[in-house]
Design an enzyme around this catalytic site. Structure first.
Site, short mmCIF file in Angstrom:
data_model
loop_
_atom_site.label_atom_id
_atom_site.label_comp_id
_atom_site.label_asym_id
_atom_site.label_seq_id
_atom_site.Cartn_x
_atom_site.Cartn_y
_atom_site.Cartn_z
N CYS A 122 -44.00 49.35 -12.59
CA CYS A 122 -44.74 49.86 -11.43
C CYS A 122 -43.91 50.81 -10.58
O CYS A 122 -44.36 51.92 -10.24
CB CYS A 122 -45.28 48.71 -10.58
SG CYS A 122 -44.01 47.68 -9.79
N HIS A 172 -45.17 44.53 -6.37
CA HIS A 172 -45.88 45.59 -7.07
C HIS A 172 -46.12 46.77 -6.13
O HIS A 172 -46.22 46.60 -4.91
CB HIS A 172 -47.23 45.07 -7.59
CG HIS A 172 -47.87 45.95 -8.62
ND1 HIS A 172 -47.34 46.14 -9.87
CD2 HIS A 172 -49.01 46.70 -8.57
CE1 HIS A 172 -48.13 46.95 -10.56
NE2 HIS A 172 -49.14 47.31 -9.79
N HIS A 184 -51.70 52.94 -10.73
CA HIS A 184 -50.46 52.18 -10.86
C HIS A 184 -50.18 51.86 -12.32
O HIS A 184 -51.08 51.89 -13.16
CB HIS A 184 -50.54 50.87 -10.06
CG HIS A 184 -51.65 49.96 -10.48
ND1 HIS A 184 -51.49 48.60 -10.64
CD2 HIS A 184 -52.97 50.19 -10.80
CE1 HIS A 184 -52.63 48.04 -11.00
NE2 HIS A 184 -53.54 48.98 -11.11
#
Length: 213
Positions: A122, A172, A184
């Protein structure tokens, strides 16, 4: 007076037949060559068109830095094309940032990954996108959460970093698009994709946002 051989007429007919067969064979060969040439031309044309597509991107390069929208999966359909017939040199920083992010849709998730060729995690994804615009983000999502200006969820705009986790830590990060959607590098076994902040998982884990630009 010389005798006329009875085979002469037959030989003449056979000669004509052979000549006709040769003509037919030659014609077929020409037609076959022509067909192959057309197929080759069509293949070259297809390859030329294919070469104009950006890998794993919802944009079609029209020439130079011009792009237009391509049909994309339904998950992307709700998100407006941030790069519709806009020149890279004439677009805003946020438009260029989103175009870079969109270009990686479908790239596989890989723990520790920081490049399209190997995959992204991420924060590797957000680091790569921002680096192309000259912004060097810290490597981890936790560190990126300390960058830029704090932004309320109601004030999110294209290009903002959105973060997820729990009370104890950030786990994240993604890049905000619009209409509560963000892009993402999702998770192991998944890819770079578009998700919604309204999805229960992301709504529950949403922690905050930062504006770097």
């Amino acid at each position: 007076m010389p005798r006329t051989t009875p085979l002469a007429p037959w030989m003449s007919v056979r000669t004509l037949l052979v000549f006709a067969i040769l003509l037919t064979t030659t014609a077929c060969g020409s037609k076959q060559y022509s067909t192959k040439q057309v197929l080759a031309d069509e293949t070259n044309s297809t390859e030329s068109i294919a070469a104009s597509f950006e890998p794993a991107s919802p944009f079609l390069r029209m020439g130079g830095n011009q792009f237009c929208t391509l049909p994309v999966p339904s998950v992307v359909a709700g998100t407006k094309n941030p790069f519709d017939l806009v020149s890279m040199s004439g677009s805003t920083t946020n438009q260029r940032l989103l175009a870079l992010a969109f270009s990686q849709i479908g790239t596989l998730y890989r723990p520790g990954g920081t490049e399209p060729s190997t995959g992204f995690d991420c924060s590797g994804f957000t680091t790569w996108v921002y680096s192309k615009l000259g912004v060097n983000l810290p490597r981890s999502s936790r560190e990126q959460f300390q960058e830029g200006k704090v932004i309320a969820k109601s004030q999110l705009r294209k290009g903002d970093l959105v973060f997820f986790g729990n009370k104890h830590r950030i786990t994240h990060v993604g890049i905000y698009l619009e209409d509560n959607k963000f892009i993402h590098s999702s998770s192991s076994g998944d890819t770079v994709k578009i998700s919604s902040l309204d999805e229960p998982t992301w709504e529950r884990k949403y922690t905050g946002a930062r504006r770097v630009f």
